[in-house]
Design a protein around this motif. Structure first.
Motif, mmCIF file in Angstrom:
data_model
loop_
_atom_site.group_PDB
_atom_site.id
_atom_site.type_symbol
_atom_site.label_atom_id
_atom_site.label_comp_id
_atom_site.label_asym_id
_atom_site.label_seq_id
_atom_site.Cartn_x
_atom_site.Cartn_y
_atom_site.Cartn_z
ATOM 1 N N GLN A 288 11.975 -10.561 16.211
ATOM 2 C CA GLN A 288 13.112 -9.677 16.467
ATOM 3 C C GLN A 288 12.906 -8.320 15.790
ATOM 4 O O GLN A 288 13.279 -7.283 16.339
ATOM 5 C CB GLN A 288 14.396 -10.324 15.965
ATOM 6 N N LEU A 289 12.304 -8.349 14.610
ATOM 7 C CA LEU A 289 12.006 -7.089 13.925
ATOM 8 C C LEU A 289 10.984 -6.287 14.729
ATOM 9 O O LEU A 289 11.124 -5.066 14.894
ATOM 10 C CB LEU A 289 11.464 -7.354 12.514
ATOM 11 N N ARG A 290 9.955 -6.974 15.221
ATOM 12 C CA ARG A 290 8.937 -6.284 16.027
ATOM 13 C C ARG A 290 9.549 -5.710 17.301
ATOM 14 O O ARG A 290 9.246 -4.587 17.697
ATOM 15 C CB ARG A 290 7.790 -7.237 16.379
ATOM 16 N N GLN B 285 10.291 -1.906 9.340
ATOM 17 C CA GLN B 285 8.916 -1.412 9.239
ATOM 18 C C GLN B 285 8.257 -1.893 7.955
ATOM 19 O O GLN B 285 7.096 -2.326 7.957
ATOM 20 C CB GLN B 285 8.903 0.113 9.286
ATOM 21 N N ALA B 286 8.994 -1.815 6.844
ATOM 22 C CA ALA B 286 8.436 -2.231 5.559
ATOM 23 C C ALA B 286 8.102 -3.722 5.559
ATOM 24 O O ALA B 286 7.054 -4.143 5.067
ATOM 25 C CB ALA B 286 9.425 -1.904 4.438
ATOM 26 N N ILE B 287 8.999 -4.529 6.114
ATOM 27 C CA ILE B 287 8.773 -5.980 6.159
ATOM 28 C C ILE B 287 7.559 -6.311 7.015
ATOM 29 O O ILE B 287 6.695 -7.112 6.620
ATOM 30 C CB ILE B 287 10.032 -6.697 6.687
ATOM 31 N N GLN C 266 4.371 -5.477 5.176
ATOM 32 C CA GLN C 266 4.044 -6.436 4.127
ATOM 33 C C GLN C 266 3.504 -7.739 4.712
ATOM 34 O O GLN C 266 2.611 -8.367 4.124
ATOM 35 C CB GLN C 266 5.277 -6.700 3.274
ATOM 36 N N VAL C 267 4.011 -8.144 5.857
ATOM 37 C CA VAL C 267 3.483 -9.342 6.513
ATOM 38 C C VAL C 267 2.031 -9.112 6.932
ATOM 39 O O VAL C 267 1.158 -9.963 6.732
ATOM 40 C CB VAL C 267 4.345 -9.715 7.737
ATOM 41 N N THR C 268 1.759 -7.933 7.508
ATOM 42 C CA THR C 268 0.391 -7.596 7.902
ATOM 43 C C THR C 268 -0.535 -7.561 6.691
ATOM 44 O O THR C 268 -1.664 -8.067 6.731
ATOM 45 C CB THR C 268 0.362 -6.234 8.617
ATOM 46 N N ASP C 269 -0.047 -6.956 5.589
ATOM 47 C CA ASP C 269 -0.850 -6.892 4.362
ATOM 48 C C ASP C 269 -1.135 -8.285 3.815
ATOM 49 O O ASP C 269 -2.231 -8.562 3.312
ATOM 50 C CB ASP C 269 -0.131 -6.057 3.302
ATOM 51 N N ALA C 270 -0.134 -9.156 3.876
ATOM 52 C CA ALA C 270 -0.318 -10.516 3.372
ATOM 53 C C ALA C 270 -1.401 -11.246 4.164
ATOM 54 O O ALA C 270 -2.249 -11.947 3.600
ATOM 55 C CB ALA C 270 0.996 -11.284 3.438
ATOM 56 N N GLN D 200 9.447 5.385 0.165
ATOM 57 C CA GLN D 200 8.525 4.597 0.984
ATOM 58 C C GLN D 200 7.703 3.633 0.129
ATOM 59 O O GLN D 200 7.419 2.504 0.551
ATOM 60 C CB GLN D 200 7.603 5.522 1.779
ATOM 61 N N LEU D 201 7.322 4.055 -1.067
ATOM 62 C CA LEU D 201 6.542 3.186 -1.945
ATOM 63 C C LEU D 201 7.397 2.025 -2.454
ATOM 64 O O LEU D 201 6.932 0.879 -2.521
ATOM 65 C CB LEU D 201 5.981 3.990 -3.116
ATOM 66 N N LYS D 202 8.639 2.302 -2.792
ATOM 67 C CA LYS D 202 9.540 1.237 -3.252
ATOM 68 C C LYS D 202 9.782 0.197 -2.171
ATOM 69 O O LYS D 202 9.872 -1.003 -2.449
ATOM 70 C CB LYS D 202 10.876 1.843 -3.706
ATOM 71 N N SER D 203 9.891 0.648 -0.924
ATOM 72 C CA SER D 203 10.210 -0.265 0.172
ATOM 73 C C SER D 203 8.993 -1.009 0.693
ATOM 74 O O SER D 203 9.124 -1.962 1.456
ATOM 75 C CB SER D 203 10.864 0.505 1.319
ATOM 76 N N GLY D 204 7.797 -0.559 0.305
ATOM 77 C CA GLY D 204 6.587 -1.214 0.791
ATOM 78 C C GLY D 204 6.042 -0.632 2.071
ATOM 79 O O GLY D 204 5.100 -1.176 2.646
ATOM 80 N N ARG D 205 6.588 0.477 2.527
ATOM 81 C CA ARG D 205 6.080 1.093 3.758
ATOM 82 C C ARG D 205 4.711 1.731 3.541
ATOM 83 O O ARG D 205 3.939 1.909 4.485
ATOM 84 C CB ARG D 205 7.061 2.144 4.285
#
Length: 313
Positions: free
Chosen positions: A5-7, A69-71, A74-78, A135-140
């Motif tokens: 849903q986010l995507r 976007q941030a979430i 982070q999923v992609t980074d994980a 942006q850094l705080k949110s993980g973007r």
């Protein structure tokens, strides 16, 4: 709430159209509409404004878009962190740099990345410091070059470089210091000063130094775009106090003149920052090391003018 849903929501906002997003996502438009409706019901807020011209995010939608976007990043980074090899890091790394730093750092860094880590895709974001912090705080973004104003404790920060700030005018400017090699702070602030806004890291530093000398900035023209600031200086609307990096090409051509400010060490310190809460992927850690190495090389070679590399533990 599901990741799909986010995507879906991010794709709709990016494309500005449910039909275009449906085609890109390879999903039927009614099914896509239903997913958005479920998301809005769960959040109890309207996320999209629909019209004949397409769709745009509402205020609530804009806020949710940033988090989505941030979430997703982070999923992609994980996933990348699990799959990556320490010997050959790969993946996408987002690095934020202030506008006034990009002229000195961006191209050498991109060149070094291609030569050293060809399998890493570096996404460079050029923003105001305040935007980079958010942006850094949110993980973007994974990493950001920030001004060390004593308030970087929320981040894991590494000292990078100290840049001298100088008084810069158009050549033969009415605000220039004729036949002088330096200007005093009092002389510098007499001119209309073209400066970034307070959300830009360099501006609070200048304000604090001026106040510490019992003076104030009373004639400031606030411009946040480096390109527009250059045009204003070349039009002789005023002068500025900045590091030379963003104006280097104009200074080297002789279109602008940069003078040290005597009697006061005016400098800004830059640090490379990462989130304390979001682990760096192998690729991001490799980029972090490379940024520091490139910075040191630029300072040692003198290519980053009036800048000094800082010692690290």
């Amino acid at each position: 709430m599901e990741l799909r849903q986010l995507r879906y929501f991010v794709a709709i906002v990016d494309h500005g159209s449910l039909s275009r997003a449906a085609r890109v996502l390879h999903i039927a438009q009614p099914a896509l509409t239903q997913q958005v409706r479920q998301l809005e019901e769960e959040l109890e807020a309207q996320l999209l404004h629909r019209s004949a011209q397409g769709v745009i995010a509402t205020d609530a939608g804009k806020t949710f878009y940033e988090h989505a976007q941030a979430i997703l990043k982070q999923v992609t980074d994980a996933k990348s962190a699990v799959a990556q090899s320490n010997d050959k890091p790969s993946g996408t790394v987002a690095l934020g740099i202030p506008q006034s730093v990009s002229g000195a750092l961006a191209l050498p860094l991109l060149t070094a990345i291609r030569a050293t880590y060809p399998e890493i895709t570096l996404l460079l974001t050029e923003e105001l410091t305040g935007n980079l912090i958010v942006q850094l705080k949110s993980g973007r973004i994974n990493l950001a070059v920030l001004f060390d104003d004593g308030q970087l404790s929320p981040f894991a920060s590494t000292p990078m470089v100290e840049e001298e700030m100088m008084y810069i005018t158009r050549a033969n400017s009415q605000y220039g210091a004729v036949k002088k090699k330096t200007v005093t702070l009092a002389q510098a602030i007499k001119a209309p000063l073209i400066l970034p806004g307070l959300q830009h890291g360099v501006r609070p530093r200048i304000e604090n130094i001026v106040r510490s000398h019992g003076m104030s900035l009373d004639n400031v023209i606030e411009i946040n775009s480096v390109a527009i600031l250059k045009s204003a200086i070349l039009a002789d609307i005023g002068a500025t106090i900045l590091p030379v990096a963003p104006l280097l090409s104009e200074i080297e051509r002789g279109d602008m003149v940069a003078l040290p400010i005597s009697g006061e060490r005016m400098a800004r310190t830059l640090a490379l920052c990462a989130s304390k809460n979001i682990p760096l992927t192998n690729a991001a850690a490799a980029v972090e090391r490379l940024v520091l190495d490139v910075t040191d090389d630029l300072c040692r070679s003198g290519k980053w003018l009036h800048a000094e590399g800082l010692a690290r533990e």
